[in-house]
Scaffold this motif. Structure first.
Motif, PDB file in Angstrom:
ATOM      1  N   HIS A  68       0.808  -1.219   0.000  1.00  0.00           N
ATOM      2  CA  HIS A  68       0.000   0.000   0.000  1.00  0.00           C
ATOM      3  C   HIS A  68       0.845   1.274   0.000  1.00  0.00           C
ATOM      4  CE1 HIS A  68      -3.404  -2.576   1.903  1.00  0.00           C
ATOM      5  NE2 HIS A  68      -3.477  -2.590   0.585  1.00  0.00           N
TER       6      HIS A  68
ATOM      7  N   LYS B  57     -14.115  -0.599  -2.647  1.00  0.00           N
ATOM      8  CA  LYS B  57     -13.046   0.149  -1.989  1.00  0.00           C
ATOM      9  C   LYS B  57     -12.420   1.159  -2.946  1.00  0.00           C
ATOM     10  CE  LYS B  57     -11.686  -3.893   0.798  1.00  0.00           C
ATOM     11  NZ  LYS B  57     -10.541  -4.716   1.255  1.00  0.00           N
ATOM     12  N   GLY B  58     -11.654   2.089  -2.362  1.00  0.00           N
ATOM     13  CA  GLY B  58     -10.861   3.002  -3.162  1.00  0.00           C
ATOM     14  C   GLY B  58     -11.666   3.942  -4.036  1.00  0.00           C
TER      15      GLY B  58
ATOM     16  N   ALA C  41      -9.923   8.508   0.172  1.00  0.00           N
ATOM     17  CA  ALA C  41     -10.902   7.661  -0.509  1.00  0.00           C
ATOM     18  C   ALA C  41     -11.971   7.151   0.449  1.00  0.00           C
ATOM     19  CB  ALA C  41     -10.193   6.484  -1.168  1.00  0.00           C
TER      20      ALA C  41
ATOM     21  N   ASP D 134     -11.689   5.051   3.686  1.00  0.00           N
ATOM     22  CA  ASP D 134     -10.738   4.000   3.306  1.00  0.00           C
ATOM     23  C   ASP D 134      -9.443   4.270   4.065  1.00  0.00           C
ATOM     24  OD1 ASP D 134      -9.052   2.156   2.067  1.00  0.00           O
ATOM     25  OD2 ASP D 134     -10.099   2.363   0.134  1.00  0.00           O
TER      26      ASP D 134
ATOM     27  N   HIS E 115      -2.284   4.066   1.154  1.00  0.00           N
ATOM     28  CA  HIS E 115      -2.154   4.724  -0.149  1.00  0.00           C
ATOM     29  C   HIS E 115      -3.413   5.478  -0.554  1.00  0.00           C
ATOM     30  CE1 HIS E 115      -4.061   0.944  -0.890  1.00  0.00           C
ATOM     31  NE2 HIS E 115      -3.999   0.989  -2.203  1.00  0.00           N
ATOM     32  N   TYR E 116      -4.500   5.294   0.195  1.00  0.00           N
ATOM     33  CA  TYR E 116      -5.734   6.029  -0.051  1.00  0.00           C
ATOM     34  C   TYR E 116      -6.038   7.029   1.056  1.00  0.00           C
ATOM     35  CZ  TYR E 116      -7.182   3.168  -4.045  1.00  0.00           C
ATOM     36  OH  TYR E 116      -7.272   2.572  -5.279  1.00  0.00           O
ATOM     37  N   ASN E 117      -5.112   7.186   1.998  1.00  0.00           N
ATOM     38  CA  ASN E 117      -5.392   8.039   3.153  1.00  0.00           C
ATOM     39  C   ASN E 117      -4.143   8.840   3.535  1.00  0.00           C
ATOM     40  OD1 ASN E 117      -5.951   8.810   6.044  1.00  0.00           O
ATOM     41  ND2 ASN E 117      -7.848   7.729   5.576  1.00  0.00           N
TER      42      ASN E 117
ATOM     43  N   THR F  99     -12.638   7.337  -5.337  1.00  0.00           N
ATOM     44  CA  THR F  99     -11.914   8.614  -5.294  1.00  0.00           C
ATOM     45  C   THR F  99     -12.517   9.693  -6.194  1.00  0.00           C
ATOM     46  OG1 THR F  99     -10.383   7.848  -6.998  1.00  0.00           O
ATOM     47  CG2 THR F  99      -9.712   7.541  -4.692  1.00  0.00           C
TER      48      THR F  99
ATOM     49  N   ARG G 252      -6.692   2.424   4.208  1.00  0.00           N
ATOM     50  CA  ARG G 252      -5.451   1.921   3.638  1.00  0.00           C
ATOM     51  C   ARG G 252      -4.528   3.103   3.337  1.00  0.00           C
ATOM     52  NH1 ARG G 252      -7.539  -1.453  -1.292  1.00  0.00           N
ATOM     53  NH2 ARG G 252      -8.929   0.376  -1.372  1.00  0.00           N
TER      54      ARG G 252
END
Length: 280
Positions: free
Chosen positions: A16, A159-160, A147, A188, A192-194, A162, A190
């Protein structure tokens, strides 16, 4: 500074994007070169969306990730992280994020843990029954930079998310298919999304680095750090012990040398506001 970690290769147990904040700090301090294990599925160790429960405690889960990464790469040094989100222990209305960063060094039989505890998080969730409710929630939690996840009444998870276009499509489709049921939305979490969580992982990396650079006064092993907090700082007015920290115990995990440090926060007495007698 110890040369135990100098110019070694570390495998970072992530899929991630956490290496973006972890690797530069370790490279600058020790010349550590970072690699990622191929085909490494960290979801197998637990997911924030609860399809897979975390393996044991937060530290245990990070340790499992590090061990698995070493098996895949054949290296001797691994870094793994694990985050948790929950109400603040003292202020339940406030969400908080605890990030653990675990270093596992098989060559030197070392395990060092960095951590960060922060109320700076957008961790949130809401059940919505209209597009207007969904859009309002999204904007409140920092969307689209952060996300979203949608969980339908049929337990289908998206998920994810955006973009407003995708979010609207998911919301309207779910409310059409299940007109009498709300759609569950949540942030979200995770990395890489936060971006907010990623900053807390960076803070945990700096804490890990501090401990990697802290050497035992007796055997010179890295990882000499606080192992225990002792409460009992006395009230400035009445002298009764409070729950505030009076001393900490530093301990070496290699030779077991320990030392007590009094008044680590620079205060020898506690403000009466923290006293159960003066401020019941």
């Amino acid at each position: 500074m110890s040369r135990v970690f100098a110019r070694r290769t570390a495998t970072i147990a992530t899929m991630h994007g956490k290496e973006r904040v972890i690797a530069p700090i370790l490279e600058q301090a020790f010349g550590i070169q970072s690699i990622l294990p191929q085909n490494f599925n960290t979801d197998a160790f637990g997911t924030f969306t609860r399809e897979i429960q975390r393996m044991g405690t937060q530290i245990a889960a990070a340790r499992h990730k590090a061990e698995a990464a070493l098996e895949l790469t054949g290296e001797t040094l691994a870094i793994a992280s694990e985050g948790s989100f929950a109400p603040h222990p003292a202020f339940s209305a406030i969400a908080c994020n605890r990030e653990i960063l675990l270093l596992l060094d098989r060559a030197n039989d070392l395990e060092i843990i960095g951590e960060a505890f922060s109320t700076d998080t957008n961790f949130s969730h809401q059940s919505v029954r209209s597009w207007q409710e969904a859009e309002k929630f999204a904007l409140q939690v920092g969307f689209p930079a952060h996300a979203l996840v949608a969980i339908g009444s049929d337990r289908k998870i998206v998920k994810g998310i955006t973009t407003l276009e995708v979010l609207r499509e998911v919301v309207e489709q779910s409310l059409h298919d299940f007109p009498n049921e709300p759609l569950h939305l949540e942030t979200d979490m995770r990395a890489h999304y936060n971006p907010t969580r990623m900053l807390n992982i960076e803070k945990a990396t700096w804490n890990l680095l501090e401990k990697m650079q802290s050497l035992c006064p007796q055997c010179d092993a890295p990882g000499y750090a606080i192992a225990e907090y002792k409460p009992g700082l006395r009230c400035r007015i009445c002298g009764i012990p409070t729950k505030l920290t009076r001393a900490v115990i530093y301990q070496c995990q290699k030779c077991n040398f320990g030392r007590e440090l009094l008044f680590p926060d620079g205060l020898e007495t506690a403000d009466p506001q923290y006293c159960s007698f003066c401020n019941p």
